[in-house]
Design an enzyme around this catalytic site. Structure first.
Site, PDB file in Angstrom:
ATOM      1  N   GLN A 187       0.837  -1.194   0.000  1.00 34.00           N
ATOM      2  CA  GLN A 187       0.000   0.000   0.000  1.00 34.00           C
ATOM      3  C   GLN A 187       0.872   1.244   0.000  1.00 34.00           C
ATOM      4  O   GLN A 187       1.884   1.320   0.690  1.00 34.00           O
ATOM      5  CB  GLN A 187      -0.923  -0.008   1.224  1.00 34.00           C
ATOM      6  CG  GLN A 187      -2.075   0.964   1.123  1.00 34.00           C
ATOM      7  CD  GLN A 187      -3.211   0.622   2.080  1.00 34.00           C
ATOM      8  OE1 GLN A 187      -3.357  -0.518   2.510  1.00 34.00           O
ATOM      9  NE2 GLN A 187      -4.032   1.598   2.418  1.00 34.00           N
ATOM     10  N   SER A 214       4.655  -6.037   2.821  1.00 39.85           N
ATOM     11  CA  SER A 214       3.385  -5.844   3.524  1.00 39.85           C
ATOM     12  C   SER A 214       2.237  -6.483   2.738  1.00 39.85           C
ATOM     13  O   SER A 214       2.224  -7.698   2.535  1.00 39.85           O
ATOM     14  CB  SER A 214       3.152  -4.352   3.769  1.00 39.85           C
ATOM     15  OG  SER A 214       2.030  -4.136   4.586  1.00 39.85           O
ATOM     16  N   LEU A 215       1.273  -5.686   2.262  1.00 37.85           N
ATOM     17  CA  LEU A 215       0.184  -6.194   1.436  1.00 37.85           C
ATOM     18  C   LEU A 215       0.714  -7.064   0.295  1.00 37.85           C
ATOM     19  O   LEU A 215       0.099  -8.063  -0.087  1.00 37.85           O
ATOM     20  CB  LEU A 215      -0.609  -5.019   0.861  1.00 37.85           C
ATOM     21  CG  LEU A 215      -1.515  -5.327  -0.338  1.00 37.85           C
ATOM     22  CD1 LEU A 215      -2.692  -6.178   0.086  1.00 37.85           C
ATOM     23  CD2 LEU A 215      -1.960  -4.049  -1.016  1.00 37.85           C
ATOM     24  N   ARG A 231      -9.414  -7.214   4.373  1.00 37.61           N
ATOM     25  CA  ARG A 231      -8.247  -6.831   5.186  1.00 37.61           C
ATOM     26  C   ARG A 231      -8.154  -5.316   5.286  1.00 37.61           C
ATOM     27  O   ARG A 231      -7.938  -4.750   6.361  1.00 37.61           O
ATOM     28  CB  ARG A 231      -6.976  -7.397   4.560  1.00 37.61           C
ATOM     29  CG  ARG A 231      -5.660  -7.069   5.272  1.00 37.61           C
ATOM     30  CD  ARG A 231      -4.505  -7.692   4.489  1.00 37.61           C
ATOM     31  NE  ARG A 231      -3.193  -7.537   5.115  1.00 37.61           N
ATOM     32  CZ  ARG A 231      -2.355  -6.531   4.907  1.00 37.61           C
ATOM     33  NH1 ARG A 231      -2.709  -5.538   4.085  1.00 37.61           N
ATOM     34  NH2 ARG A 231      -1.183  -6.485   5.508  1.00 37.61           N
ATOM     35  N   HIS A 282       1.389  -3.034  11.178  1.00 38.54           N
ATOM     36  CA  HIS A 282       2.516  -3.838  11.635  1.00 38.54           C
ATOM     37  C   HIS A 282       2.963  -3.487  13.058  1.00 38.54           C
ATOM     38  O   HIS A 282       4.151  -3.357  13.351  1.00 38.54           O
ATOM     39  CB  HIS A 282       3.686  -3.716  10.650  1.00 38.54           C
ATOM     40  CG  HIS A 282       3.263  -3.961   9.232  1.00 38.54           C
ATOM     41  ND1 HIS A 282       2.754  -5.179   8.815  1.00 38.54           N
ATOM     42  CD2 HIS A 282       3.210  -3.143   8.157  1.00 38.54           C
ATOM     43  CE1 HIS A 282       2.435  -5.091   7.534  1.00 38.54           C
ATOM     44  NE2 HIS A 282       2.686  -3.866   7.116  1.00 38.54           N
ATOM     45  N   GLN A 337       1.845 -10.959  10.516  1.00 40.78           N
ATOM     46  CA  GLN A 337       2.373  -9.810   9.774  1.00 40.78           C
ATOM     47  C   GLN A 337       1.641  -8.518  10.116  1.00 40.78           C
ATOM     48  O   GLN A 337       2.216  -7.435  10.092  1.00 40.78           O
ATOM     49  CB  GLN A 337       2.281 -10.094   8.271  1.00 40.78           C
ATOM     50  CG  GLN A 337       3.070  -9.126   7.413  1.00 40.78           C
ATOM     51  CD  GLN A 337       2.318  -8.743   6.160  1.00 40.78           C
ATOM     52  OE1 GLN A 337       1.202  -8.236   6.223  1.00 40.78           O
ATOM     53  NE2 GLN A 337       2.935  -8.984   5.025  1.00 40.78           N
TER      54      GLN A 337
END
Length: 309
Positions: free
Chosen positions: A10, A90-91, A115, A200, A249
């Site tokens: 993102q 991440s994503l 999510r 996170h 995560q």
């Protein structure tokens, strides 16, 4: 040529992303149609026309995943080569799991949309955010953050991007207060990012189990290759591992820097699939191995020429 795919997270979104691929490849058109059907919204309008929705996590995340998956599938089809493994930021790790075959595009889109919605709704009583810190060694910043936590500050290390570039997450007021230590830390920069969610870090703990329930229904038992975990830096290739690690995560630091450095000897080249070249820029400071990117037909052609060369 041995290559690994890296998928952006993102923040990489932009109006117009994926349009060239959509207009030039039948596979991309079909994927956009499927995404529009799954999410009950016109993905072409979402990605190609100025709008406010693209900045909202529940729409941003499937948009980024869609372009990454489309780019990677076109690359694989045109090159005739499969990656050694996949890594996401991440994503982007969920994009990587989709590319490995453990998520269908349909299930992946629904999962990341939910999510994003969970993350957006995980509001704390006080505004949360993220801050990039540049020019400070990891150990120095980690010790500093621990000291701030002892003083009651709700701040955590969230992303290890490159040497000297780390992102913190936490309560916005607590993050802002850290700027007073810029000279003490000898930081080149401490900048609060335009993000309203603290990713996170433990502030997202309430959404870990709801996310895992969604993921349990979305994942299938079929990994064509391994995916590198942002949390552990190890590869995984089972549903049980995916459920555990993708949940963790949400509340653990993204160790992107460590992942690239750990696996650089297993590839000849890294290929960023998706809009832009954010990860290509990070990789240039992490490894001597080249990083190419596939975001449109021009960059695809350049990358394919490297395969032939």
């Amino acid at each position: 040529m041995r290559y690994a795919i890296v998928c952006p997270g993102q923040g990489s979104q932009a109006v117009g992303m994926g349009k060239d691929l959509h207009d030039n490849f039948a596979h991309a058109k079909l994927a956009f149609e499927e995404a529009s059907d799954v999410l009950q919204t016109d993905m072409r309008a979402l990605l190609f026309e100025p709008n406010e929705k693209l900045g909202q996590s529940q729409w941003t995340q499937p948009a980024i995943l869609l372009v990454s998956v489309v780019a990677a599938h076109i690359l694989e089809h045109e090159s005739g080569c499969k990656p050694q493994f996949a890594l996401g930021h991440s994503l982007g790790e969920i994009s990587a799991v989709c590319l490995a075959g453990a998520l269908s595009l349909r299930n992946a889109l629904m999962l990341v949309s939910k999510r994003g919605e969970l993350m957006q709704n995980a509001q704390t009583a006080e505004p949360a955010g993220m801050m990039v810190v540049m020019g400070v060694a990891d150990s120095v910043l980690e010790n500093f953050v621990q000291e701030q936590q002892k003083q009651g500050k709700r701040v955590w290390v969230a992303n290890y991007n490159t040497d000297g570039q780390v992102v913190l997450a936490g309560i916005k007021a607590d993050l802002q207060s850290l700027s007073a230590a810029k000279e003490t830390l000898k930081a080149k920069r401490m900048l609060l990012l335009d993000i309203s969610v603290a990713s996170h870090c433990p502030l997202l703990e309430p959404i870990v189990e709801p996310f895992r329930e969604l993921a349990k229904n979305a994942l299938v038992q079929a990994f064509d290759f391994g995916v590198v975990s942002n949390v552990t830096t190890n590869k995984y290739d089972t549903i049980a591992q995916a459920l555990e690690l993708l949940g963790l995560q949400l509340v653990s630091p993204v160790r992107y820097k460590q992942c690239v450095q750990q696996y650089q000897d297993e590839v000849d080249v890294w290929i960023e699939c998706g809009h832009g070249n954010v990860l290509r820029g990070l990789n240039s400071r992490l490894t001597a191995k080249p990083t190419l990117n596939v975001s449109d037909s021009a960059t695809l052609k350049e990358t394919l020429n490297r395969f032939k060369g």
